[in-house]
Design a protein around this motif. Structure first.
Motif, PDB file in Angstrom:
ATOM      1  N   SER A 158      51.032  39.182  41.808  1.00  0.00           N
ATOM      2  CA  SER A 158      52.680  39.926  41.131  1.00  0.00           C
ATOM      3  C   SER A 158      53.269  39.162  39.766  1.00  0.00           C
ATOM      4  O   SER A 158      53.771  37.801  39.626  1.00  0.00           O
ATOM      5  CB  SER A 158      53.556  38.872  42.136  1.00  0.00           C
ATOM      6  OG  SER A 158      53.618  39.254  43.642  1.00  0.00           O
ATOM      7  N   CYS A 159      51.795  39.821  39.308  1.00  0.00           N
ATOM      8  CA  CYS A 159      51.397  38.541  37.620  1.00  0.00           C
ATOM      9  C   CYS A 159      52.890  39.503  36.837  1.00  0.00           C
ATOM     10  O   CYS A 159      52.508  40.545  36.330  1.00  0.00           O
ATOM     11  CB  CYS A 159      50.508  38.910  36.909  1.00  0.00           C
ATOM     12  SG  CYS A 159      49.628  37.930  35.305  1.00  0.00           S
ATOM     13  N   PRO A 160      53.666  38.551  36.515  1.00  0.00           N
ATOM     14  CA  PRO A 160      54.402  39.037  34.638  1.00  0.00           C
ATOM     15  C   PRO A 160      53.164  38.800  33.351  1.00  0.00           C
ATOM     16  O   PRO A 160      53.530  37.816  32.766  1.00  0.00           O
ATOM     17  CB  PRO A 160      55.393  37.622  34.702  1.00  0.00           C
ATOM     18  CG  PRO A 160      54.671  36.442  35.752  1.00  0.00           C
ATOM     19  CD  PRO A 160      53.595  37.137  35.982  1.00  0.00           C
ATOM     20  N   CYS A 161      51.849  39.765  33.707  1.00  0.00           N
ATOM     21  CA  CYS A 161      50.982  39.777  32.649  1.00  0.00           C
ATOM     22  C   CYS A 161      51.301  40.178  31.295  1.00  0.00           C
ATOM     23  O   CYS A 161      50.713  39.500  30.319  1.00  0.00           O
ATOM     24  CB  CYS A 161      49.737  40.109  33.512  1.00  0.00           C
ATOM     25  SG  CYS A 161      49.053  39.426  34.673  1.00  0.00           S
ATOM     26  N   ASP A 162      52.295  40.794  31.368  1.00  0.00           N
ATOM     27  CA  ASP A 162      52.734  40.678  29.580  1.00  0.00           C
ATOM     28  C   ASP A 162      54.625  40.272  29.336  1.00  0.00           C
ATOM     29  O   ASP A 162      55.473  41.201  29.738  1.00  0.00           O
ATOM     30  CB  ASP A 162      52.704  42.470  29.149  1.00  0.00           C
ATOM     31  CG  ASP A 162      52.876  42.886  27.934  1.00  0.00           C
ATOM     32  OD1 ASP A 162      53.738  42.116  27.304  1.00  0.00           O
ATOM     33  OD2 ASP A 162      52.681  43.611  28.004  1.00  0.00           O
ATOM     34  N   VAL A 163      55.161  39.426  29.285  1.00  0.00           N
ATOM     35  CA  VAL A 163      55.871  39.056  28.922  1.00  0.00           C
ATOM     36  C   VAL A 163      56.256  39.209  28.634  1.00  0.00           C
ATOM     37  O   VAL A 163      58.399  39.553  28.092  1.00  0.00           O
ATOM     38  CB  VAL A 163      55.719  37.156  28.465  1.00  0.00           C
ATOM     39  CG1 VAL A 163      57.463  36.776  28.412  1.00  0.00           C
ATOM     40  CG2 VAL A 163      54.972  36.178  29.275  1.00  0.00           C
ATOM     41  N   ARG A 164      56.605  40.050  27.161  1.00  0.00           N
ATOM     42  CA  ARG A 164      57.740  40.729  26.456  1.00  0.00           C
ATOM     43  C   ARG A 164      58.045  41.992  27.452  1.00  0.00           C
ATOM     44  O   ARG A 164      58.952  42.566  26.892  1.00  0.00           O
ATOM     45  CB  ARG A 164      56.644  41.284  24.896  1.00  0.00           C
ATOM     46  CG  ARG A 164      56.976  39.439  24.318  1.00  0.00           C
ATOM     47  CD  ARG A 164      56.112  40.771  23.047  1.00  0.00           C
ATOM     48  NE  ARG A 164      54.795  40.815  22.558  1.00  0.00           N
ATOM     49  CZ  ARG A 164      54.128  40.052  22.818  1.00  0.00           C
ATOM     50  NH1 ARG A 164      53.689  38.838  23.135  1.00  0.00           N
ATOM     51  NH2 ARG A 164      52.550  40.072  23.228  1.00  0.00           N
ATOM     52  N   GLY A 231      54.987  46.356  49.802  1.00  0.00           N
ATOM     53  CA  GLY A 231      55.285  45.221  49.709  1.00  0.00           C
ATOM     54  C   GLY A 231      56.051  45.206  48.918  1.00  0.00           C
ATOM     55  O   GLY A 231      56.109  45.541  47.179  1.00  0.00           O
ATOM     56  N   GLY A 232      57.094  43.816  47.690  1.00  0.00           N
ATOM     57  CA  GLY A 232      57.296  43.650  47.040  1.00  0.00           C
ATOM     58  C   GLY A 232      57.715  42.031  46.392  1.00  0.00           C
ATOM     59  O   GLY A 232      55.651  42.402  45.630  1.00  0.00           O
ATOM     60  N   HIS A 233      57.925  41.407  45.958  1.00  0.00           N
ATOM     61  CA  HIS A 233      57.346  40.533  45.330  1.00  0.00           C
ATOM     62  C   HIS A 233      56.397  39.127  46.265  1.00  0.00           C
ATOM     63  O   HIS A 233      55.808  37.870  45.574  1.00  0.00           O
ATOM     64  CB  HIS A 233      58.729  39.707  44.118  1.00  0.00           C
ATOM     65  CG  HIS A 233      57.958  38.812  43.352  1.00  0.00           C
ATOM     66  ND1 HIS A 233      56.995  39.603  41.993  1.00  0.00           N
ATOM     67  CD2 HIS A 233      57.744  37.574  43.264  1.00  0.00           C
ATOM     68  CE1 HIS A 233      57.196  38.640  41.537  1.00  0.00           C
ATOM     69  NE2 HIS A 233      57.691  37.254  41.930  1.00  0.00           N
ATOM     70  N   ASN A 234      57.085  39.068  47.124  1.00  0.00           N
ATOM     71  CA  ASN A 234      56.692  37.482  48.268  1.00  0.00           C
ATOM     72  C   ASN A 234      55.328  37.780  47.834  1.00  0.00           C
ATOM     73  O   ASN A 234      55.029  39.038  48.469  1.00  0.00           O
ATOM     74  CB  ASN A 234      57.273  37.287  48.659  1.00  0.00           C
ATOM     75  CG  ASN A 234      58.409  37.327  48.794  1.00  0.00           C
ATOM     76  OD1 ASN A 234      58.703  36.904  47.368  1.00  0.00           O
ATOM     77  ND2 ASN A 234      59.932  37.124  49.263  1.00  0.00           N
ATOM     78  N   PHE A 235      54.408  36.226  48.366  1.00  0.00           N
ATOM     79  CA  PHE A 235      53.434  36.379  48.584  1.00  0.00           C
ATOM     80  C   PHE A 235      52.952  36.615  49.703  1.00  0.00           C
ATOM     81  O   PHE A 235      52.751  35.288  51.498  1.00  0.00           O
ATOM     82  CB  PHE A 235      52.537  35.083  48.022  1.00  0.00           C
ATOM     83  CG  PHE A 235      50.719  34.912  48.071  1.00  0.00           C
ATOM     84  CD1 PHE A 235      50.370  35.903  47.400  1.00  0.00           C
ATOM     85  CD2 PHE A 235      49.973  34.303  49.403  1.00  0.00           C
ATOM     86  CE1 PHE A 235      48.944  35.731  47.449  1.00  0.00           C
ATOM     87  CE2 PHE A 235      49.647  34.880  48.904  1.00  0.00           C
ATOM     88  CZ  PHE A 235      48.490  34.920  48.371  1.00  0.00           C
ATOM     89  N   ALA A 238      50.838  42.525  52.756  1.00  0.00           N
ATOM     90  CA  ALA A 238      49.235  43.190  52.057  1.00  0.00           C
ATOM     91  C   ALA A 238      49.329  42.983  50.451  1.00  0.00           C
ATOM     92  O   ALA A 238      47.921  42.202  49.918  1.00  0.00           O
ATOM     93  CB  ALA A 238      49.722  45.086  52.182  1.00  0.00           C
ATOM     94  N   ILE A 239      50.619  42.387  49.567  1.00  0.00           N
ATOM     95  CA  ILE A 239      50.303  41.228  49.136  1.00  0.00           C
ATOM     96  C   ILE A 239      48.708  39.921  48.852  1.00  0.00           C
ATOM     97  O   ILE A 239      47.970  39.961  48.757  1.00  0.00           O
ATOM     98  CB  ILE A 239      51.088  40.927  48.353  1.00  0.00           C
ATOM     99  CG1 ILE A 239      52.095  42.166  47.906  1.00  0.00           C
ATOM    100  CG2 ILE A 239      50.957  39.825  46.899  1.00  0.00           C
ATOM    101  CD1 ILE A 239      53.798  42.224  47.373  1.00  0.00           C
ATOM    102  N   GLY A 240      49.469  39.183  50.010  1.00  0.00           N
ATOM    103  CA  GLY A 240      49.137  38.016  50.278  1.00  0.00           C
ATOM    104  C   GLY A 240      47.164  37.898  50.823  1.00  0.00           C
ATOM    105  O   GLY A 240      46.605  37.865  50.096  1.00  0.00           O
ATOM    106  N   SER A 241      47.360  39.290  51.559  1.00  0.00           N
ATOM    107  CA  SER A 241      46.161  39.173  52.495  1.00  0.00           C
ATOM    108  C   SER A 241      44.966  40.621  51.547  1.00  0.00           C
ATOM    109  O   SER A 241      44.004  40.075  51.671  1.00  0.00           O
ATOM    110  CB  SER A 241      46.510  40.191  53.380  1.00  0.00           C
ATOM    111  OG  SER A 241      46.537  41.860  53.627  1.00  0.00           O
TER     112      SER A 241
END
Length: 252
Positions: A158-164, A231-235, A238-241
């Motif tokens: 769930s990375c905000p990898c491009d802040v702009r 999934g959504g934003h939370n860890f 499927a995101i966590g696993s």
């Protein structure tokens, strides 16, 4: 009666008092942490939480770190509390949480880099792999380039990898104080594996942010891949696993 009332008042004040800043053995560069595994290990795995913007303790990575270390030899897993955050046992990292937004700015990132360096030395690790969620992923994404060689692989959930682009998506006018991982890709050492995992229903750090970041990473020759899962934003789910599975692949 007066003594009883005074005692009740003191008890209430103590209960409401914030946890003390980090001190003692479970601190690294002023940051509190929970460690699982042997006293010495070849591989250090760092779990870094997100902003926990709803408030409360930020220790949801503890269970993941504990489970990860239990299933692997030669690995110590550390769940690190970012500056100003605390766990449900009262341990608190020094520094400020910045209102739990825009918290992966330069000062906090330097503090976390220093903590990781201390932990690497403490456990005698020869390599460090990081897994971060949300703003924790933003931090690790920056450190992979700004502190080249500190991290030997990163999983960014769930990375905000491009802040702009993240700011534009959220309609923010003033801009973010956070550093942008995409700006540091050019300094990531060759051969450093990167996996970005984002939920298809994530309306905060959308899949497009991870996809653009990984596209640039691959164009630079880095072994990077993106996984868009349910999934959504939370860890969790499927995101966590998926993130934990990618982490396991790097640790082998």
């Amino acid at each position: 009666m007066r003594l009883w009332a005074l005692g009740m008042l003191i008890a209430a004040m103590l209960a409401a008092a914030p946890a003390r800043a980090c001190e003692g053995g479970d601190c690294a560069n002023g940051l509190a942490y929970a460690a699982y595994g042997p006293a010495k290990a070849n591989t250090l795995v760092v779990f870094l939480h997100g902003d926990v913007s709803g408030g409360g303790p930020a220790d949801y990575m503890y269970a993941h770190a504990k489970s990860f270390a239990a299933s692997r030899k030669g690995v110590v897993a550390v769940a690190l509390l970012r500056p100003g955050y605390y766990d449900r046992e009262g341990k608190r990292s020094s520094g400020h949480d910045g209102g739990r937004r825009d918290t992966f700015h330069a000062s906090n990132n330097r503090t976390i880099a220093g903590a990781i360096s201390e932990l690497k030395a403490k456990y005698g690790a020869t390599r460090v792999i990081g897994l971060g969620h949300s703003a924790g992923a933003g931090t690790l994404g920056v450190l992979a380039g700004s502190n080249a060689g500190l991290l030997n692989g990163v999983v960014l959930a769930s990375c905000p990898c491009d802040v702009r682009a993240w700011d534009m998506h959220r309609g923010r006018q003033r801009g973010s104080s956070s550093q942008s991982p995409i700006d540091y890709l050019g300094s990531v050492p060759a051969g450093t594996p990167i996996v970005a995992v984002t939920g298809s229903g994530d309306e905060n750090t959308t899949p497009a942010l991870a996809e653009a970041y990984i596209s640039k990473a691959r164009a630079l020759g880095l072994p990077a891949r993106v996984q868009i899962v349910g999934g959504g934003h939370n860890f969790g789910g499927a995101i966590g696993s998926t993130a934990i599975s990618a982490l396991g692949g790097m640790v082998r």
